[in-house]
Design a protein around this motif. Structure first.
Motif, PDB file in Angstrom:
ATOM      1  N   HIS A 165     -49.420  21.118 -42.715  1.00  0.00           N
ATOM      2  CA  HIS A 165     -49.822  22.275 -41.647  1.00  0.00           C
ATOM      3  C   HIS A 165     -50.777  22.951 -42.599  1.00  0.00           C
ATOM      4  CE1 HIS A 165     -50.451  25.310 -38.916  1.00  0.00           C
ATOM      5  NE2 HIS A 165     -50.588  24.886 -38.272  1.00  0.00           N
ATOM      6  N   THR A 210     -55.904  21.720 -37.357  1.00  0.00           N
ATOM      7  CA  THR A 210     -55.628  22.561 -35.979  1.00  0.00           C
ATOM      8  C   THR A 210     -55.986  23.097 -35.111  1.00  0.00           C
ATOM      9  OG1 THR A 210     -55.866  24.995 -36.347  1.00  0.00           O
ATOM     10  CG2 THR A 210     -53.953  23.456 -36.477  1.00  0.00           C
ATOM     11  N   TYR A 247     -51.585  24.175 -32.989  1.00  0.00           N
ATOM     12  CA  TYR A 247     -51.188  22.419 -33.243  1.00  0.00           C
ATOM     13  C   TYR A 247     -52.283  22.026 -33.895  1.00  0.00           C
ATOM     14  CZ  TYR A 247     -48.589  23.928 -28.930  1.00  0.00           C
ATOM     15  OH  TYR A 247     -47.491  25.519 -28.136  1.00  0.00           O
ATOM     16  N   ILE A 248     -51.492  21.109 -34.759  1.00  0.00           N
ATOM     17  CA  ILE A 248     -52.336  20.103 -35.613  1.00  0.00           C
ATOM     18  C   ILE A 248     -53.353  19.292 -34.635  1.00  0.00           C
ATOM     19  CG2 ILE A 248     -52.282  18.029 -37.202  1.00  0.00           C
ATOM     20  CD1 ILE A 248     -50.216  19.499 -39.102  1.00  0.00           C
ATOM     21  N   ASP A 267     -46.339  21.070 -33.466  1.00  0.00           N
ATOM     22  CA  ASP A 267     -46.471  22.401 -34.247  1.00  0.00           C
ATOM     23  C   ASP A 267     -45.143  21.802 -35.367  1.00  0.00           C
ATOM     24  OD1 ASP A 267     -46.040  24.600 -33.845  1.00  0.00           O
ATOM     25  OD2 ASP A 267     -44.830  24.670 -32.678  1.00  0.00           O
ATOM     26  N   GLN A 302     -44.542  22.362 -39.970  1.00  0.00           N
ATOM     27  CA  GLN A 302     -45.034  22.896 -41.415  1.00  0.00           C
ATOM     28  C   GLN A 302     -45.369  21.927 -41.713  1.00  0.00           C
ATOM     29  OE1 GLN A 302     -41.124  23.822 -41.767  1.00  0.00           O
ATOM     30  NE2 GLN A 302     -41.078  26.135 -41.834  1.00  0.00           N
ATOM     31  N   ARG A 303     -45.327  20.901 -41.563  1.00  0.00           N
ATOM     32  CA  ARG A 303     -45.669  19.089 -42.275  1.00  0.00           C
ATOM     33  C   ARG A 303     -45.594  17.966 -41.318  1.00  0.00           C
ATOM     34  NH1 ARG A 303     -40.397  18.912 -44.303  1.00  0.00           N
ATOM     35  NH2 ARG A 303     -39.797  16.773 -44.682  1.00  0.00           N
ATOM     36  N   ALA A 314     -43.443  16.133 -35.733  1.00  0.00           N
ATOM     37  CA  ALA A 314     -43.810  17.351 -36.897  1.00  0.00           C
ATOM     38  C   ALA A 314     -42.600  17.158 -37.301  1.00  0.00           C
ATOM     39  CB  ALA A 314     -43.924  18.573 -35.747  1.00  0.00           C
TER      40      ALA A 314
END
Length: 155
Positions: free
Chosen positions: A50, A55, A60-61, A102, A104-105, A128
């Protein structure tokens, strides 16, 4: 998490080096910070941390970025099965966004459904990952064309 994929035999014994070199040429993957994390015949996995720069307005990405890593994961899965002098291009794909990206990666897992000499059918799932909880956020089906006699980097 990974589907039990059929066992495919690569046509190029050095497929891993060739595919990793191709991924290294992708400026788009470098731009978003993606990494080719795993590679097997008929399978590729891409990790994307992320970062605020990728984003959308809710944090969110972005869905376009989700599509990028799904496309690349499945395309490189197909490329593991092509001959040494062959590169691949996406002909089409359909992406379903199932939940916000959503995490961290993100982890994109691409695999070949049906290999062919000219057309290869693939699929990808994008997860996610937050605090090691995996949420399926996208699924994709794709058609890849094998361009025989055209190595990566050749215009």
């Amino acid at each position: 998490m990974r589907h039990e994929a059929p066992q495919f035999q690569p046509k190029d014994p050095d497929y891993a080096d060739r595919v990793r070199a191709s991924f290294g040429m992708q400026q788009a993957m470098r731009l978003i910070g993606a990494e080719l994390a795993e590679l097997e015949p008929g399978f590729a996995e891409i990790h994307l941390p992320h970062r605020p720069e990728i984003t959308q307005q809710h944090g969110y990405i972005h869905g376009g970025v989700v599509g990028m890593i799904a496309d690349s994961a499945a395309g490189y899965a197909a490329n593991t099965l092509t001959p040494q002098d062959t590169s691949v291009l996406t002909v089409e794909y359909k992406l379903n966004l199932l939940a916000p990206a959503d995490g961290q990666r993100l982890v994109a897992r691409g695999e070949v459904i049906k290999p062919g000499r000219t057309l290869l059918i693939t699929r990808a799932e994008v997860y996610a990952v937050r605090d090691e909880h995996w949420t399926l956020c996208a699924v994709m089906q794709q058609t890849i064309i094998a361009m025989h006699g055209k190595k990566d980097g050749a215009a």
